[in-house]
Structure formats: C-alpha cells, structure tokens
Design an enzyme around this catalytic site. Structure first.
Site, PDB file in Angstrom:
ATOM      1  N   GLY A   1       0.778  -1.232   0.000  1.00 26.56           N
ATOM      2  CA  GLY A   1       0.000   0.000   0.000  1.00 26.56           C
ATOM      3  C   GLY A   1       0.805   1.274   0.000  1.00 26.56           C
TER       4      GLY A   1
ATOM      5  CE1 TYR B   1      -4.194   1.099  11.557  1.00 28.75           C
ATOM      6  CE2 TYR B   1      -5.718   2.955  11.515  1.00 28.75           C
ATOM      7  CZ  TYR B   1      -4.630   2.287  10.987  1.00 28.75           C
ATOM      8  OH  TYR B   1      -3.975   2.801   9.896  1.00 28.75           O
TER       9      TYR B   1
END
Length: 327
Positions: A57, A210
């Site tokens: 990514g 997260y």
C-alpha cells in the site's frame, strides 16, 4: 500564502471529512494557489531514508517516490520474501535504484533492538525515517513481549526505534514522520493506566484499538519534536486520507466498498510524508499534517489533550521500551 478564500475552502474540505479525506480533497487542494511546490527532481540524491511497512500500500508507494527523487531507500518489512520481491521490482522499474532490504518485526521490541544495532554499524546517518508499519487485528493479540499488538506496532516499537537511532537521525539531520490516521479523531487518549493503554478493559474492537494508537502516535510525535528541538531533526505526524490499501480492503470491507470510487491512490496517500521528508517545512505544535498543511488534532466537541493522560502515556512508553524519556 493562503488567501482568505482558499483558506476557507481548504478548512471546509478538512472539516467535511468525506470530501477532504477522499481523492476529491486532494484533487481540489492541488489546484489552490497555496499548494506547495513538489520536491525538485533529484532533490534527495545522497540522502538515506528508512520506510517501515514498505511492502504494501502506502509504504510501497512511498518507497517508490523516494527512489524517484534519488534517495537510497531502506525497505523494512517483517516478511523476507515480500521485501525481496518488492526490492527486485523496484530495481527493475527504477534506473539506478539504490534499495536496501531490511527485515524487522516492529512489534517485537527485541527484534527492533537487534536491527537498530545492526543498522548503526552499517550507515553513518539517516535523513528520513517514516514509521508506516501498521496492523489492525480482529481479535486482541499480543506481541512477543506481551503488549497489545496495535500498541506494540504503532507506538512502542517506533518509539524504541527512534530512541536507538537517535545519533544517526541527528547526523542526517533527519525528518521523522509518523503515519497516523484520520481515524484518530474518533478516539480519545486512553492512558489512565496500563489496562487502559493495553486495551484489557471491555470488549476488544480492532478498529478502535487502531484509532486509539493512532491518537497516541500524534501525541508521541509531538513530544519527540520538542525533545529533539535544536538538533536539526524534525518530527511530524500526518494522516493520509482514505487511500486504497490491502489493509483497508481486508480489515474494513464495508467501508472499502462504500468509498472505493473516491479513495485516494496509495501514492496520493503517501504524498505528504514524502513531501515532509524531502522539503523539511517548518511546523509547530502539534506537528500534525494532511495534504501538505498542518491540521488541528481535535475537532468540534473534542477538548484539548489532557496533560495528565499525555504524561502517563509518555511515561508508560519509556518504561516498557527502555527508550528515551519524553516530556
């Protein structure tokens, strides 16, 4: 310079979230008169950059962008095969690419110590360090040292790495960038005690874990910026907007489906990190960026950071890693 109209439009995009974080936001901002110039071709020749999480990514895109600017790029990942495969691809695609393969699991503090000791014996200086490696486990898991995995990967490991590489960073001098997330706006700073920091209370939620640790990264980067002030080392944090990455697709499939048409490319998500390292702009507290401009770290109803929680986070991180004590 920002004109009143462009400032208003830029801020409106940022606060709208959906417009500002997507490809729409970056597309509009690039056309505004205050958009900063791109780094000059070859501007990073002779400079050395370490990118963690470099095999997927945004990390992949970032590594390629640094190479295109002439830098020596250290691709750091935990999977040797993935690191070797991407290094091979870059050497094929980029003429005279100077790529160094590095293997380290950022969530394993012993591995971080060993890798930092090894790198310190191989290079005289680092000019860029991007803390990009990330995880979003669906269930609570722990690192080899017994820490909740997102805390270990996003906070403890990067802090220890920054501490151990301090001399190389000063020798650069380097720009250090923490790849946070716009999701951090949805989380307060959880640092009341060890159980709060390690997400031992309540039902575990990987997305919230997260977001919590991405909030912690912003606080930690700001503390590092103050600690290293006067050394020449610049420390920033940033968020990439909503970019298309394998992590988003696998961890947030519903979100991915809803936003797919307006998601940014990985290169667009990586842009501000590359620009920060390549151009080294001035910044001030809280040193948090998006689309080449500093952004607030709280929105709307959110209160300013609680100094007691901030102090508890910094103390816990230093205690658990043996890294630098920050204030």
């Amino acid at each position: 310079m920002l004109t009143p109209l462009s400032r208003l439009l830029d801020s409106a995009l940022d606060r709208s979230v959906v417009l500002g974080y997507t490809s729409i936001g970056s597309g509009v901002r690039r056309r505004l008169p205050h958009w900063p110039d791109d780094p000059a071709p070859g501007s990073m020749a002779g400079r050395r950059v370490v990118v963690t999480g470099a095999t997927s990514g945004i990390g992949e895109a970032m590594a390629r962008s640094f190479l295109d600017l002439g830098a020596t790029v250290h691709l750091l990942g935990r999977n040797p095969d993935k690191v070797a495969d991407y290094a091979r691809q870059l050497r094929t695609e980029v003429p005279n690419a100077d790529v160094v393969e590095e293997i380290c699991d950022i969530a394993d503090l012993d591995a971080v110590r060993a890798w930092c000791a090894d790198l310190s014996g191989r290079v005289p200086a680092i000019h860029g360090l991007v803390h990009n490696a990330g995880v979003m486990p669906p269930e609570r898991t722990e690192s080899p040292q017994g820490h909740e995995m997102t805390l270990a990967c996003h906070v403890l490991g990067p802090h220890l790495m920054t501490s151990l590489l301090r001399d190389l960073l000063v020798a650069g001098p380097a720009s250090v960038v923490w790849m946070s997330s716009g999701g951090m706006y949805g989380a307060s700073l959880h640092a009341r005690d060890a159980d709060d920091l390690e997400f031992r209370r309540g039902e575990y939620d990987g997305v919230q874990a997260y977001a919590r640790t991405k909030r912690m990264q912003v606080v930690l980067a700001d503390a590092w910026a103050e600690t290293l002030r006067g050394t020449g080392v610049l420390v920033e944090s940033m968020h990439p907007g909503w970019a298309t990455t394998p992590g988003v697709t696998s961890s947030l499939p519903r979100f991915d489906k809803l936003t797919r048409r307006v998601q940014r490319t990985p290169a667009d998500g990586a842009d501000t990190a590359v620009w920060l390292v390549a151009t080294r702009p001035e910044s001030g507290p809280q040193h948090f960026w998006h689309d080449r401009r500093q952004r607030p770290t709280t929105i709307g109803w959110q209160r300013d950071q609680d100094p007691d929680l901030r102090a508890r986070l910094l103390a816990y991180v230093a205690e658990q890693t043996g890294g630098a004590a920050l204030s």
